[in-house]
Design a protein around this motif. Structure first.
Motif, PDB file in Angstrom:
ATOM      1  N   ARG A  99       0.962  -1.245  -0.253  1.00  0.00           N
ATOM      2  CA  ARG A  99      -0.030  -0.017   0.105  1.00  0.00           C
ATOM      3  C   ARG A  99       0.726   1.304   0.010  1.00  0.00           C
ATOM      4  NH1 ARG A  99      -0.254  -2.310   5.143  1.00  0.00           N
ATOM      5  NH2 ARG A  99      -0.217  -0.808   7.022  1.00  0.00           N
ATOM      6  N   PRO A 100       0.538   2.014  -1.005  1.00  0.00           N
ATOM      7  CA  PRO A 100       1.609   3.144  -1.289  1.00  0.00           C
ATOM      8  C   PRO A 100       1.576   4.103  -0.081  1.00  0.00           C
ATOM      9  CG  PRO A 100      -0.160   3.311  -2.679  1.00  0.00           C
ATOM     10  CD  PRO A 100      -0.270   1.925  -2.005  1.00  0.00           C
ATOM     11  N   TRP A 101       0.585   4.465   0.471  1.00  0.00           N
ATOM     12  CA  TRP A 101       0.185   5.399   1.728  1.00  0.00           C
ATOM     13  C   TRP A 101       1.041   4.922   3.136  1.00  0.00           C
ATOM     14  CZ3 TRP A 101      -3.704   2.504  -0.264  1.00  0.00           C
ATOM     15  CH2 TRP A 101      -4.094   1.463   0.495  1.00  0.00           C
ATOM     16  N   ALA A 102       1.501   3.789   3.007  1.00  0.00           N
ATOM     17  CA  ALA A 102       2.146   3.244   4.441  1.00  0.00           C
ATOM     18  C   ALA A 102       3.493   2.477   4.149  1.00  0.00           C
ATOM     19  CB  ALA A 102       1.297   2.392   5.187  1.00  0.00           C
ATOM     20  N   VAL A 103       3.806   2.224   2.986  1.00  0.00           N
ATOM     21  CA  VAL A 103       4.941   1.358   2.678  1.00  0.00           C
ATOM     22  C   VAL A 103       6.236   1.997   3.272  1.00  0.00           C
ATOM     23  CG1 VAL A 103       5.526   2.434   0.585  1.00  0.00           C
ATOM     24  CG2 VAL A 103       6.039  -0.021   0.943  1.00  0.00           C
ATOM     25  N   ASP A 104       6.476   3.362   3.119  1.00  0.00           N
ATOM     26  CA  ASP A 104       7.553   3.762   4.105  1.00  0.00           C
ATOM     27  C   ASP A 104       7.724   3.616   5.389  1.00  0.00           C
ATOM     28  OD1 ASP A 104       8.604   4.730   1.488  1.00  0.00           O
ATOM     29  OD2 ASP A 104       7.565   6.464   1.394  1.00  0.00           O
ATOM     30  N   LEU A 105       6.558   3.395   6.030  1.00  0.00           N
ATOM     31  CA  LEU A 105       6.265   3.176   7.494  1.00  0.00           C
ATOM     32  C   LEU A 105       6.539   1.982   7.950  1.00  0.00           C
ATOM     33  CD1 LEU A 105       3.377   5.625   7.981  1.00  0.00           C
ATOM     34  CD2 LEU A 105       5.793   6.194   8.044  1.00  0.00           C
ATOM     35  N   LEU A 106       6.602   0.873   7.167  1.00  0.00           N
ATOM     36  CA  LEU A 106       6.630  -0.340   7.399  1.00  0.00           C
ATOM     37  C   LEU A 106       8.037  -1.049   7.718  1.00  0.00           C
ATOM     38  CD1 LEU A 106       4.033  -1.924   4.917  1.00  0.00           C
ATOM     39  CD2 LEU A 106       3.592  -1.475   7.349  1.00  0.00           C
ATOM     40  N   PRO A 107       8.112  -1.915   8.489  1.00  0.00           N
ATOM     41  CA  PRO A 107       9.625  -2.155   8.736  1.00  0.00           C
ATOM     42  C   PRO A 107      10.247  -3.152   7.723  1.00  0.00           C
ATOM     43  CG  PRO A 107       8.125  -3.497  10.630  1.00  0.00           C
ATOM     44  CD  PRO A 107       7.297  -2.354   9.861  1.00  0.00           C
ATOM     45  N   ALA A 108      11.417  -3.171   7.570  1.00  0.00           N
ATOM     46  CA  ALA A 108      11.813  -4.025   6.657  1.00  0.00           C
ATOM     47  C   ALA A 108      11.474  -5.417   6.496  1.00  0.00           C
ATOM     48  CB  ALA A 108      13.418  -3.883   6.450  1.00  0.00           C
ATOM     49  N   GLY A 109      11.325  -5.955   7.596  1.00  0.00           N
ATOM     50  CA  GLY A 109      10.847  -7.535   7.870  1.00  0.00           C
ATOM     51  C   GLY A 109       9.526  -7.693   7.962  1.00  0.00           C
ATOM     52  N   ASP A 300      -8.606  -5.410  -5.423  1.00  0.00           N
ATOM     53  CA  ASP A 300      -6.920  -5.516  -5.479  1.00  0.00           C
ATOM     54  C   ASP A 300      -6.371  -4.273  -5.923  1.00  0.00           C
ATOM     55  OD1 ASP A 300      -7.351  -5.896  -8.211  1.00  0.00           O
ATOM     56  OD2 ASP A 300      -6.429  -7.963  -8.099  1.00  0.00           O
ATOM     57  N   THR A 301      -7.169  -3.458  -6.166  1.00  0.00           N
ATOM     58  CA  THR A 301      -6.655  -2.122  -6.535  1.00  0.00           C
ATOM     59  C   THR A 301      -5.948  -1.319  -5.473  1.00  0.00           C
ATOM     60  OG1 THR A 301      -8.489  -0.915  -6.808  1.00  0.00           O
ATOM     61  CG2 THR A 301      -7.689  -2.157  -8.712  1.00  0.00           C
ATOM     62  N   ASP A 302      -5.018  -0.283  -5.488  1.00  0.00           N
ATOM     63  CA  ASP A 302      -4.829   0.525  -4.532  1.00  0.00           C
ATOM     64  C   ASP A 302      -5.985   1.588  -4.055  1.00  0.00           C
ATOM     65  OD1 ASP A 302      -2.148  -0.238  -4.138  1.00  0.00           O
ATOM     66  OD2 ASP A 302      -1.353   1.306  -5.783  1.00  0.00           O
ATOM     67  N   PHE A 303      -6.742   1.849  -4.896  1.00  0.00           N
ATOM     68  CA  PHE A 303      -7.718   2.724  -4.657  1.00  0.00           C
ATOM     69  C   PHE A 303      -8.776   1.808  -3.613  1.00  0.00           C
ATOM     70  CE2 PHE A 303     -12.365   3.919  -4.946  1.00  0.00           C
ATOM     71  CZ  PHE A 303     -12.053   5.276  -4.156  1.00  0.00           C
ATOM     72  N   ALA A 304      -8.867   0.720  -4.031  1.00  0.00           N
ATOM     73  CA  ALA A 304      -9.911  -0.394  -3.275  1.00  0.00           C
ATOM     74  C   ALA A 304      -9.367  -0.399  -1.855  1.00  0.00           C
ATOM     75  CB  ALA A 304     -10.195  -1.449  -3.935  1.00  0.00           C
ATOM     76  N   GLY A 305      -8.001  -0.628  -1.997  1.00  0.00           N
ATOM     77  CA  GLY A 305      -7.302  -0.754  -0.469  1.00  0.00           C
ATOM     78  C   GLY A 305      -7.514   0.373   0.278  1.00  0.00           C
ATOM     79  N   ALA A 306      -7.105   1.529  -0.162  1.00  0.00           N
ATOM     80  CA  ALA A 306      -7.288   2.711   0.609  1.00  0.00           C
ATOM     81  C   ALA A 306      -8.699   3.014   0.932  1.00  0.00           C
ATOM     82  CB  ALA A 306      -7.083   3.969  -0.593  1.00  0.00           C
ATOM     83  N   LEU A 307      -9.789   2.896   0.182  1.00  0.00           N
ATOM     84  CA  LEU A 307     -11.120   3.023   0.694  1.00  0.00           C
ATOM     85  C   LEU A 307     -11.157   1.920   1.586  1.00  0.00           C
ATOM     86  CD1 LEU A 307     -13.762   4.356   0.104  1.00  0.00           C
ATOM     87  CD2 LEU A 307     -14.359   2.624  -1.677  1.00  0.00           C
ATOM     88  N   GLY A 308     -11.130   0.714   1.485  1.00  0.00           N
ATOM     89  CA  GLY A 308     -11.220  -0.277   2.398  1.00  0.00           C
ATOM     90  C   GLY A 308     -10.565   0.001   3.807  1.00  0.00           C
ATOM     91  N   ASN A 309      -9.452   0.383   3.972  1.00  0.00           N
ATOM     92  CA  ASN A 309      -8.561   0.676   5.001  1.00  0.00           C
ATOM     93  C   ASN A 309      -9.426   2.094   5.699  1.00  0.00           C
ATOM     94  OD1 ASN A 309      -6.215  -0.506   6.127  1.00  0.00           O
ATOM     95  ND2 ASN A 309      -5.961  -0.453   3.858  1.00  0.00           N
ATOM     96  N   SER A 310      -9.751   3.207   4.949  1.00  0.00           N
ATOM     97  CA  SER A 310     -10.458   4.207   5.549  1.00  0.00           C
ATOM     98  C   SER A 310      -9.711   4.527   6.848  1.00  0.00           C
ATOM     99  CB  SER A 310     -11.665   4.162   5.774  1.00  0.00           C
ATOM    100  OG  SER A 310     -12.684   4.160   4.700  1.00  0.00           O
ATOM    101  N   LEU A 315      -6.823   7.689   3.572  1.00  0.00           N
ATOM    102  CA  LEU A 315      -7.847   8.746   2.949  1.00  0.00           C
ATOM    103  C   LEU A 315      -7.327   9.550   2.018  1.00  0.00           C
ATOM    104  CD1 LEU A 315     -10.271   8.747   6.126  1.00  0.00           C
ATOM    105  CD2 LEU A 315     -10.651   7.889   3.930  1.00  0.00           C
ATOM    106  N   PRO A 316      -6.301  10.371   2.652  1.00  0.00           N
ATOM    107  CA  PRO A 316      -5.718  11.362   1.574  1.00  0.00           C
ATOM    108  C   PRO A 316      -5.459  10.925   0.141  1.00  0.00           C
ATOM    109  CG  PRO A 316      -4.854  11.653   3.806  1.00  0.00           C
ATOM    110  CD  PRO A 316      -5.588  10.153   3.783  1.00  0.00           C
ATOM    111  N   TYR A 317      -4.896   9.655   0.218  1.00  0.00           N
ATOM    112  CA  TYR A 317      -4.419   8.822  -1.198  1.00  0.00           C
ATOM    113  C   TYR A 317      -5.829   8.880  -1.953  1.00  0.00           C
ATOM    114  CZ  TYR A 317      -3.299   5.282  -4.503  1.00  0.00           C
ATOM    115  OH  TYR A 317      -3.029   4.646  -5.627  1.00  0.00           O
ATOM    116  N   ALA A 318      -6.882   8.270  -1.137  1.00  0.00           N
ATOM    117  CA  ALA A 318      -8.178   7.960  -1.850  1.00  0.00           C
ATOM    118  C   ALA A 318      -8.937   9.084  -2.148  1.00  0.00           C
ATOM    119  CB  ALA A 318      -9.062   7.161  -1.150  1.00  0.00           C
TER     120      ALA A 318
END
Length: 341
Positions: A99-109, A300-310, A315-318
């Motif tokens: 997910r592009p809105w959080a990938v930079d915040l996830l640990p490497a492992g 399985d799209t990024d928009f659907a994932g962003a909307l689902g996470n809410s 949300l800014p990405y969506a």
């Protein structure tokens, strides 16, 4: 959205945004050692007591190890600068690790999974958390009792104006506020609410044509489920100034009720334009023939994932993805082509 609708619809959409009953992978799963007390001196703002649908939970000190067991809380915790030691894997086909809105915040492992359709209580206990967050988890009483034997646990957030027996989901603002209090980051949560709400307001201000127009949001999972303001995905579109379609029943939509979707704008989740038009009644709706419909064919799209996470991260990405399509759908030009997100 009522619980029985959520159970059917969320599983299809990959979030929660969707649910199967949360049980143990092993009926004999150990409850681990309780962590209701911490040896760390209480930080400012602690202890704090959180009221939720399953009771009242007191957190004695700032939690150092957090596990999230709901369907979007991982994003909320990350947004507040905390990396959980364990998190539930979202249901559905979307690969949340990308997910592009959080990938930079996830640990490497990555973050340890504590289950998907069912919670793995043994894994949760092995992580030795001192706070478990299930603010949007639809926890059963049995699950809650098992989790509280491991660590202080926050159950589903009670929406404003509702009682503990409410089947409605809390808004993302309410969820973020509760999680912020639990983490000792109330000020940060309040600031983040303001920031994300500003994104919606900026979009609404830039598109005054949204105001007063009615919108229907419908999700397909064997049949159609209208998503109202109590569902995070339905509520997303209302935050731009659109008005809710109150003529449909969130519990499900019969074939005879399809004409009720003929509002100013229609959003169809889980069906392409061709699939939706396979129903001749749907195909002849003015909202369809005049290009005022937005389709989200797969989950399985990024928009659907962003909307689902809410979440305050997604949300800014969506918003960025949805606003141009909403503007095209609401432009009043019948020649406008249907949009896909």
């Amino acid at each position: 959205m009522h619980r029985r609708s959520v159970l059917a619809a969320l599983a299809a959409s990959g979030a929660l945004t969707t649910l199967a009953a949360c049980g143990s992978d092993d009926d004999s799963a150990t409850s681990g050692s309780a962590s209701s007390q911490s040896s760390t001196p209480a930080a400012e703002g602690f202890p704090v007591t959180i009221e939720h649908k399953l009771g009242s939970t007191t957190i004695e000190s700032a939690p150092a190890k957090v596990v999230t067991v709901g369907y979007n809380e991982e994003d909320f915790v990350l947004a507040l600068g905390v990396t959980p030691v364990g998190a539930r894997t979202p249901l559905g086909s979307y690969d949340a690790t990308r997910r592009p809105w959080a990938v930079d915040l996830l640990p490497a492992g990555g973050i340890t999974s504590v289950g998907q359709s069912e919670l793995n209580f043994e894994t949760i206990a092995s992580l030795e958390p001192n706070l478990i967050i299930g603010a949007y988890a639809y926890l059963t009483e049995a699950d809650y009792q098992t989790l509280t034997a491991i660590a202080p646990t926050i159950g589903d957030v009670i929406p404003e104006g509702e009682g503990a027996d409410s089947t409605a989901a809390a808004s993302w603002q309410e969820e973020l506020t509760v999680i912020g209090r639990a983490l000792g980051k109330e000020a940060e949560a309040s600031s983040l609410v303001d920031d994300v709400e500003a994104d919606f307001q900026d979009a609404a201000d830039a598109h005054p044509e949204f105001a007063g127009k009615t919108i229907s949001v419908v999700l397909f999972n064997e049949s159609y489920y209208p998503l109202d303001s109590s569902d995070p995905r339905g509520n997303f579109f209302l935050q731009f100034g659109f008005e809710e379609n109150t003529t449909v029943d969130p519990a499900g939509l019969s074939a005879e009720q399809v004409p009720l979707l003929d509002t100013d704008v229609l959003v169809v989740l889980g069906r392409s334009a061709e699939e939706f038009a396979a129903n001749p009644v749907a195909a002849n709706l003015a909202v369809v023939t005049e290009g005022r419909t937005i389709y989200v064919p797969t989950f399985d799209t990024d928009f659907a994932g962003a909307l689902g996470n809410s979440s305050p991260l997604s949300l800014p990405y969506a918003v960025e993805q949805a606003v141009p399509q909403l503007a095209a759908a609401a432009d009043g030009d019948p020649a406008t082509a249907p949009a896909t997100l």
